[in-house]
Scaffold this active site. Structure first.
Site, PDB file in Angstrom:
ATOM      1  N   SER A 216     -14.778 -22.767 -19.211  1.00 20.02           N
ATOM      2  CA  SER A 216     -15.207 -23.004 -19.873  1.00 20.02           C
ATOM      3  C   SER A 216     -16.459 -22.987 -18.498  1.00 20.02           C
ATOM      4  CB  SER A 216     -15.368 -23.754 -20.713  1.00 20.02           C
ATOM      5  OG  SER A 216     -16.511 -23.145 -21.717  1.00 20.02           O
ATOM      6  N   ASP A 436     -14.541 -12.289 -25.722  1.00 23.58           N
ATOM      7  CA  ASP A 436     -14.426 -14.020 -25.854  1.00 23.58           C
ATOM      8  C   ASP A 436     -15.914 -13.783 -25.481  1.00 23.58           C
ATOM      9  OD1 ASP A 436     -15.662 -16.712 -25.154  1.00 23.58           O
ATOM     10  OD2 ASP A 436     -14.406 -15.868 -22.694  1.00 23.58           O
ATOM     11  N   HIS A 465     -10.761 -17.912 -26.110  1.00 25.80           N
ATOM     12  CA  HIS A 465     -11.679 -18.465 -25.190  1.00 25.80           C
ATOM     13  C   HIS A 465     -10.649 -19.639 -24.228  1.00 25.80           C
ATOM     14  CE1 HIS A 465     -15.926 -20.126 -23.021  1.00 25.80           C
ATOM     15  NE2 HIS A 465     -14.856 -21.608 -23.026  1.00 25.80           N
TER      16      HIS A 465
END
Length: 541
Positions: A216, A436, A465
């Site tokens: 991320s 995502d 995610h």
């Protein structure tokens, strides 16, 4: 939108947030290039056992670094580190890991990665976790305004100018509190400073190069590090990739649309499982009932705790990980069908309620995002952009707007967003789910283009995610092969992907006999697997 649990030059060339031009392709090291010379010896890190139930081999240490890396003799701060040492006879060096955020603690992630990789792979690396500056056990730790997310907050969707003024005042008060409490720290809390901390960790480890594994926001941190120190990168894995062109205002608007799409995927799943949840077999009807629930909570918050803003907070984690869908659907069904608020309050407490750790994470989130790049200072820009987005994506647009609104009032000037285009580092391996929401797919394609020679492995049809080390054997085989040998999938590029793995099966509905008694986050987390991963990643909740 924070993900609590979604640059380019040699070191020292940064002046006032600007960077020089990218290294040329000619500067790219050959595959068999010799290792750079080891740095000058530094004081060894004092590793001490800090075992947990899940990660009994975990060790911890602290590292002192300059608050301002351009003033190495000035004030210093402390970074909290963790390690799972290698056990193989031959080591491939340190593997630094980061779970995202910004604002997420990374020390436990070292234990998770070491336990989740194939044993032969993990044995070759010293897996290094760290709390970035300002986070967790690093000192000082930020906490701008304790209890800022205490329920019940104002409705996130403003019905009139009064509602808008109330939320604007809250955001401005948070920015003001950060400046008053942490004013001298705020200029040094961006991604560039965190990347330079990573190189200080490398030096303290005595390593000529590092390996890196980021999820991320950690993908952006890794890209910035690679831009600043390309000669110090050996291998890098970026999972669920931030669009480096959209940091950060544009990225949040893109998230709003993507999270609305994920919420519609959730309501469609609920409709397919109408026998279990009795909310209707038409996705549009399920969605209508969800918004009816939201309206009812505006009038009467569930358990004096869950109003409309808290409801959005509770269901937002379902956009990050569909493993939460059964517990969310149960809570939805209990409230809508039985007028029972208990399961909804329990889901909020399990997935969204804030504590001191979250207060710290949000403080760092705002400090980093507001400093990293320019945000609109004119509220009229936010107003127009968010109403335009809300019209087509109402699920969380205004919730996200207020989450980021302190950046409109931030007391520290923003830096220029660095260009992460890079032709001077070894090939990087990227992973991305096509649906995502926190880091939409186009961002991974953009990063693949920016990081020359990189490869993108796609999980087709998944909206989760954080996709590696979450139970997908196809993805994890690519990951282990790369960490073991540096091997990449052949360049394909069709639709932006070089290799494709199919999405796993969608979640099964839980039985409703014990509705309200289950929690998406059990009291004791497993050491590995998707449930463990998604409690470590930096999503909200």
């Amino acid at each position: 939108m924070q993900q609590r649990a979604g640059v380019l030059i040699a070191a020292g060339a940064m002046v006032a947030g600007a960077v020089t031009a990218a290294p040329t392709a000619a500067a790219r090291p050959a595959a068999n290039a010799p290792e750079p010379a080891a740095p000058a010896a530094a004081a060894p890190l004092a590793w001490k056992a800090c075992a947990t139930r899940n990660y009994p081999r975990l060790q911890c240490a602290e590292l002192s670094v300059p608050l301002d890396h351009d003033d190495p003799l000035g004030e210093r701060i402390t970074l909290a580190l963790s390690r799972v040492p290698h056990t193989a006879k031959t080591s491939q060096g340190p593997l630094l890991v980061n779970p995202g955020g910004p604002g997420a603690s990374g020390r436990t992630l070292a234990g998770f990665v070491a336990a989740s990789l194939p044993a032969r792979t993990a044995a070759q690396y010293d897996v290094i976790g760290f709390d970035p500056r300002g986070v967790g056990a690093s000192k000082p730790a930020l906490d701008c305004k304790p209890g800022y997310f205490a329920p019940v907050r104002p409705d996130s969707v403003p019905r009139d100018t009064r509602d808008e003024r109330v939320n604007l005042a809250r955001a401005a008060s948070f920015a003001r509190a950060c400046g008053e409490k942490h004013g001298k720290l705020l200029p040094h809390l961006g991604t560039v400073s965190a990347a330079r901390d990573m190189d200080a960790i490398r030096q303290a480890l005595g390593a000529p190069r590092i390996n890196y594994f980021g999820y991320s926001y950690g993908t952006y941190l890794g890209a910035v590090y690679a831009r600043l120190f390309p000669q110090r990168v050996r291998r890098a894995v970026l999972d669920s990739v931030v669009d480096p062109r959209a940091v950060w205002y544009e990225a949040n608007l893109a998230q709003d649309t993507a999270f609305d799409t994920r919420h519609k995927a959730f309501t469609a799943w609920v409709a397919r499982n109408d026998k279990a949840y009795r909310l209707g077999g038409d996705p549009a009807e399920v969605e209508r009932r969800w918004y009816a629930m939201r309206d009812a909570l505006r009038r009467r918050p569930a358990g004096h705790t869950v109003g409309p803003a808290e409801l959005e907070d509770t269901f937002l984690p379902g956009g990050y990980y569909d493993g939460y869908w059964p517990v969310l659907a149960e809570a939805f069904s209990a409230y809508a069908n039985e007028r029972d608020p208990g399961p909804l309050v329990a889901a909020y407490k399990a997935l969204a309620a804030s504590d001191a750790t979250d207060d710290n994470g949000y403080s760092v989130y705002t400090a980093v995002q507001c400093r990293d790049a320019r945000w609109p200072r004119a509220w009229g820009t936010w107003y127009q952009d968010n109403w335009r987005t809300h019209a087509k994506a109402p699920f969380s647009t205004w919730n996200n707007a207020w989450y980021n609104a302190p950046c409109a009032f931030w007391p520290v000037e923003a830096a220029e967003r660095p260009d992460v285009t890079n032709a001077a580092l070894p090939p990087v391996l990227l992973f991305q789910a096509t649906e995502d929401a926190a880091t939409p797919f186009d961002g991974a394609v953009s990063a693949r283009q920016a990081l020359r020679g990189s490869r993108l492995v796609v999980q087709e049809g998944s909206g989760n995610h954080g996709v590696t080390l979450a139970g997908d054997a196809c993805l994890d085989a690519h990951l282990a092969r790369y960490l073991d040998t540096g091997a990449l999938p052949p360049a394909g590029g069709q639709g932006g992907a070089d290799a494709v793995c199919p999405a796993g099966a969608e979640p099964r509905p839980a039985g409703t006999a014990a509705r309200g008694t289950r929690s998406a986050v059990p009291a004791h987390q497993p050491a590995t697997g998707p449930g463990a991963l998604h409690t470590l990643l930096g999503h909200r909740g």
